[in-house]
Design an enzyme around this catalytic site. Structure first.
Site: not given
Length: 364
Positions: A152, A180, A182, A184, A197, A286, A288, A331
């Protein structure tokens, strides 16, 4: 076609070594330039693209923003699964690009010591600057841009490139929907790992600044994003420093708690309402963000995430606005699964589904 279909070619690819080549990106018979809908199959008219039937492809085989090898193999895995063929033949896009998954080895220095707690800072800065130019070259022509990552950190480049192009073409700012687990948005100083990332949003919003060209000093005001035009969806693993940043800057963020409470439909209404209907949207997804049940082969999986159907719904809703100008998918790491595990295949399938939904595939 089912939204989670993947061609059997994927199995052969994922077991093979990374390739720098992809079967490619050729123009097909497609709508004329006067057509204002996305591709051929979507009834949605584009608000901000002069050539929405055209799709610029940037395939980014780069893993330097984090420490696990293999995410650089994702673009080839996605392409070998038949994704670009589906976009061309089933969704009717005219694809623009070349036949190479870019590895950017010429931009990676032999020595790249930490700087301000950042790992691989020169490599990531060099590569994202090149990606920004690649995305810009498509976006300035009024095309939708699809970037296949990669980790990312590459969003520093993708968003910088589309932000600059939209400002030049339309005199507007872009909005970013960041899907996401996260946030980030760590600065180099708040990051616990030093992996870039986990920092792209801080550089893109100007919350992290650096004057030196070789450490993201190449980012200029026309590359940046306003925190008022940033929306997160799917957060569930946010560092303490990131929580402070989100609160202090009033950034709109929908966690998995919000999705559990309101449902994904209401969350998308609120997210798009915050952006407004007069703003071009860059969707950065992302994989994830999905629960590991649906996308296990990713570098930082976190339980309790989106279902694949919820992920597809997010992409469908963004497409339906007519405001979409760029999509990132990042990712996917097809090398993390065990040799006889289906996790890599399932993750590639999920990634393909997300992209197709963002670009106009519907259930009916």
């Amino acid at each position: 076609m089912s939204p989670s279909r993947v061609d059997n070619q994927a199995a052969a690819y994922i077991a093979a070594p990374s390739s720098t080549k992809a079967p490619m990106v050729t123009e097909s018979s497609s709508p004329t330039s006067s057509n204002k809908t996305f591709g051929m199959s979507s009834p949605i008219e584009s608000k901000f693209l002069s050539h929405p039937e055209d799709l610029g492809i940037v395939a980014v085989g780069f893993s330097g923003g984090q420490c696990k090898p293999g995410v650089d193999a994702a673009p080839s895995a996605l392409i070998e699964s038949g994704l670009l063929t589906q976009l061309r033949e089933e969704l009717g896009y005219k694809l623009h690009g070349d036949d190479e998954v870019h590895l950017y080895t010429d931009l990676v220095p032999k020595e790249d010591p930490d700087y301000r707690n950042m790992k691989n800072p020169r490599a990531v800065s060099n590569v994202t600057k090149r990606i920004a130019d690649q995305v810009y070259s498509h976006a300035k022509e009024g095309r939708l841009v699809l970037t296949l990552g990669g980790d990312h950190s590459i969003a520093i480049g993708t968003i910088a490139g589309s932000a600059k192009a939209i400002r030049e073409r339309l005199g507007r700012e872009i909005a970013v929907i960041w899907v996401d687990a996260h946030a980030d948005i760590n600065t180099p100083e708040t990051s616990g790992s030093g992996n870039i990332h986990g920092m792209p949003v801080s550089f893109l919003t100007g919350l992290a600044r650096e004057d030196k060209e070789e450490f993201f000093g190449w980012l200029k005001p026309d590359n940046l994003l306003s925190v008022k035009k940033l929306v997160y969806i799917g957060l569930r693993d946010v560092d303490p420093g990131e929580k402070r940043i989100l609160r202090e800057n009033g950034i709109k963020a929908f966690s998995m708690h919000d999705i559990d409470k309101h449902g994904i439909g209401r969350v998308m209404e609120m997210a798009l309402g915050h952006i407004g209907n007069d703003t071009p949207i860059h969707l950065s997804f992302d994989v994830d963000a999905l629960d590991p049940t649906f996308a296990p082969s990713t570098g930082t999986p976190v339980r309790g995430g989106l279902t694949l159907r919820e992920g597809d719904f997010i992409c469908e809703c963004v497409h339906e606005t007519g405001s979409l100008v760029a999509v990132d998918l990042v990712e996917v790491n097809p090398t993390l699964a065990a040799p006889n595990d289906t996790g890599a295949h399932e993750t590639v399938r999920a990634g393909c589904s997300l992209v197709r939904c963002a670009l106009g595939e519907s259930l009916l």
